[in-house]
Design a protein around this motif. Sequence first.
Motif, PDB file in Angstrom:
ATOM      1  N   TYR A 120      30.575  46.606  50.613  1.00 41.84           N
ATOM      2  CA  TYR A 120      31.257  46.707  51.904  1.00 41.84           C
ATOM      3  C   TYR A 120      32.538  47.517  51.763  1.00 41.84           C
ATOM      4  O   TYR A 120      33.256  47.383  50.768  1.00 41.84           O
ATOM      5  N   ARG A 121      32.835  48.301  52.765  1.00 36.22           N
ATOM      6  CA  ARG A 121      34.080  49.065  52.732  1.00 36.22           C
ATOM      7  C   ARG A 121      34.580  49.350  54.148  1.00 36.22           C
ATOM      8  O   ARG A 121      33.824  49.289  55.119  1.00 36.22           O
ATOM      9  N   MET A 122      35.862  49.661  54.235  1.00 36.88           N
ATOM     10  CA  MET A 122      36.471  49.989  55.511  1.00 36.88           C
ATOM     11  C   MET A 122      36.254  51.462  55.828  1.00 36.88           C
ATOM     12  O   MET A 122      36.074  52.292  54.945  1.00 36.88           O
ATOM     13  N   VAL A 123      36.335  51.767  57.105  1.00 36.73           N
ATOM     14  CA  VAL A 123      36.336  53.144  57.571  1.00 36.73           C
ATOM     15  C   VAL A 123      37.795  53.537  57.810  1.00 36.73           C
ATOM     16  O   VAL A 123      38.620  52.697  58.197  1.00 36.73           O
ATOM     17  N   ASP A 124      38.128  54.783  57.567  1.00 34.97           N
ATOM     18  CA  ASP A 124      39.489  55.269  57.792  1.00 34.97           C
ATOM     19  C   ASP A 124      39.896  54.999  59.234  1.00 34.97           C
ATOM     20  O   ASP A 124      39.279  55.500  60.180  1.00 34.97           O
ATOM     21  N   ARG A 125      40.924  54.186  59.415  1.00 32.77           N
ATOM     22  CA  ARG A 125      41.350  53.796  60.762  1.00 32.77           C
ATOM     23  C   ARG A 125      41.695  54.994  61.628  1.00 32.77           C
ATOM     24  O   ARG A 125      41.484  54.977  62.853  1.00 32.77           O
ATOM     25  N   ARG A 126      42.205  56.058  61.026  1.00 38.35           N
ATOM     26  CA  ARG A 126      42.617  57.231  61.808  1.00 38.35           C
ATOM     27  C   ARG A 126      41.432  57.998  62.378  1.00 38.35           C
ATOM     28  O   ARG A 126      41.562  58.693  63.387  1.00 38.35           O
ATOM     29  N   GLN A 127      40.266  57.850  61.727  1.00 40.35           N
ATOM     30  CA  GLN A 127      39.071  58.548  62.207  1.00 40.35           C
ATOM     31  C   GLN A 127      38.334  57.751  63.283  1.00 40.35           C
ATOM     32  O   GLN A 127      37.528  58.297  64.027  1.00 40.35           O
ATOM     33  N   GLN A 128      38.586  56.447  63.339  1.00 43.43           N
ATOM     34  CA  GLN A 128      37.942  55.526  64.270  1.00 43.43           C
ATOM     35  C   GLN A 128      36.421  55.493  64.058  1.00 43.43           C
ATOM     36  O   GLN A 128      35.892  56.148  63.155  1.00 43.43           O
ATOM     37  N   LEU A 129      35.725  54.709  64.871  1.00 43.55           N
ATOM     38  CA  LEU A 129      34.312  54.422  64.625  1.00 43.55           C
ATOM     39  C   LEU A 129      33.389  55.186  65.558  1.00 43.55           C
ATOM     40  O   LEU A 129      33.626  55.237  66.780  1.00 43.55           O
ATOM     41  N   ASP A 130      32.314  55.748  64.984  1.00 44.08           N
ATOM     42  CA  ASP A 130      31.319  56.427  65.813  1.00 44.08           C
ATOM     43  C   ASP A 130      30.398  55.399  66.454  1.00 44.08           C
ATOM     44  O   ASP A 130      30.546  54.184  66.261  1.00 44.08           O
ATOM     45  N   LEU A 131      29.411  55.883  67.224  1.00 45.44           N
ATOM     46  CA  LEU A 131      28.554  54.988  67.994  1.00 45.44           C
ATOM     47  C   LEU A 131      27.777  54.035  67.089  1.00 45.44           C
ATOM     48  O   LEU A 131      27.662  52.840  67.393  1.00 45.44           O
ATOM     49  N   GLU A 132      27.241  54.529  65.978  1.00 47.31           N
ATOM     50  CA  GLU A 132      26.453  53.683  65.086  1.00 47.31           C
ATOM     51  C   GLU A 132      27.282  52.520  64.558  1.00 47.31           C
ATOM     52  O   GLU A 132      26.833  51.358  64.570  1.00 47.31           O
ATOM     53  N   THR A 160      41.204  50.240  70.389  1.00 51.19           N
ATOM     54  CA  THR A 160      41.820  50.520  69.087  1.00 51.19           C
ATOM     55  C   THR A 160      40.887  51.245  68.130  1.00 51.19           C
ATOM     56  O   THR A 160      41.349  52.010  67.282  1.00 51.19           O
ATOM     57  N   SER A 161      39.582  51.041  68.272  1.00 46.84           N
ATOM     58  CA  SER A 161      38.702  51.384  67.167  1.00 46.84           C
ATOM     59  C   SER A 161      37.545  52.326  67.479  1.00 46.84           C
ATOM     60  O   SER A 161      36.986  52.920  66.562  1.00 46.84           O
ATOM     61  N   ALA A 162      37.156  52.456  68.729  1.00 46.49           N
ATOM     62  CA  ALA A 162      36.042  53.344  69.075  1.00 46.49           C
ATOM     63  C   ALA A 162      36.531  54.784  69.195  1.00 46.49           C
ATOM     64  O   ALA A 162      37.606  55.043  69.736  1.00 46.49           O
ATOM     65  N   ALA A 218      49.904  52.590  65.961  1.00 44.48           N
ATOM     66  CA  ALA A 218      49.867  52.159  64.563  1.00 44.48           C
ATOM     67  C   ALA A 218      48.500  52.425  63.943  1.00 44.48           C
ATOM     68  O   ALA A 218      48.398  52.775  62.768  1.00 44.48           O
ATOM     69  N   VAL A 219      47.443  52.264  64.734  1.00 42.98           N
ATOM     70  CA  VAL A 219      46.092  52.504  64.232  1.00 42.98           C
ATOM     71  C   VAL A 219      45.912  53.965  63.827  1.00 42.98           C
ATOM     72  O   VAL A 219      45.309  54.269  62.794  1.00 42.98           O
TER      73      VAL A 219
END
Length: 422
Positions: free
Chosen positions: A151-163, A306-308, A368-369
């Motif tokens: 498990y790992r985090m995604v770079d918060r600055r890039q945010q999350l894609d649809l998947e 914050t994340s999408a 901050a995100v």
Amino acid sequence: MDEGINSSTPAWLTEEFIEAILREDEKTQHLQVARADVQPAVAKGDNFGGLLHRVTAEIYYQNNGNNQEKSELRCIIVKSLPSDDWYREVLDQAGVFKREMRMYKVILPAMYKLLKEKLPGVTIPALTARTYTSSITNETLVLEDLRPLGYRMVDRRQQLDLEHCVVALRALAQFHALSVALNDRDPSLMDHFREGFYTPERRHILSPFLQPTLDTLASAVEKWPEYERFGDKIRQIAATSVDRIIDVVKPKNNSLCVLNHGDFWINNILFRYHPKNGKVLGAKFVDFQVSRYSSPALDLQYFIYTSAKEDVRDKSLRHLLQEYHASLTHTLQLLGCGKYAITFGELEQEMKERAFFGLITACTYLGAVLADPSEVVDLDSNFGEESRKNGGQSPMEKAYAGERFRKIFRKFLIHFENEGLL
């Protein structure tokens, strides 16, 4: 352990402490820690609710004076209260650490036990990290390190894609459904998760943070060409922001209430991937310090703003809500709690009624995100008593000046204006 100690390691996080934790968890006094490496678990600015350290301990077992021939590794995360006295007091008054302790030691085990009872023989991956049982301290939480499990985090600055967003919201819906089933069995378990952060009793803490933060944002926004009008609009909501946010987080009678994660953003969600094609296989959650029993729309609003990724919010918001709703309904039915399911229209109405929570989330946390390392929010240096006495720079000033924030937030301003929130 000296060679493995980072300069930021707390003085109490010693080889002896780690050994005691592992011994108690494994119920043996034969466990010995040969050496341990202690490092910050996240980069500066990636966690705001405490200190996180990653511990990699080399251990062996000693029986009758004979040592085990091969050593083994134990990887854990140690979470403790922040070092700043003022910020510790803020978190302590809100009861956030006690709340998280109860989540990991009472609520989550009860959820998983209920799941096994309701679905015998069905293996469903846990949604959270395992906690290490310890009676050593009430101010330290020890969890399994999810990184060795893939498990790992995604770079918060890039945010999350649809998947990533779909996987996260399906898992969130399962967590929410489990909380409904748990409440159905024993409603008293939710008594400890009534709102603890946005309450009238904490107005004296909320006002000095929320209103100046919005004023700082207004000062930044009114300097943006063609967006000058939003400075006054933001100042107008600042005057009543505390009262409105206290009201909007309250659970509503005759509406679905769930145990919200409370801080459901990109850095509190870890993903696991297929080793060959990189497909997202699952997600686990961490950090339950501000969990609250209220509308599921609060977690959804917080996550979306914050994340999408921008294109996901613009083009796929309805799809995300449909994925969440389908997972929620399906899980409730599996757990024998289909009577609590809501229609998709009712979920959309909840989102509209809680939209102010999304607005405040975007105004106070998005900067901050998205902050680059040079813009990172430093809670210790800017929220400390000495900094406030000296009129120190707002913690968010650098973050609001960031180009990435400016690009995304300009669209938010138009969106919230069209929704009648600004």
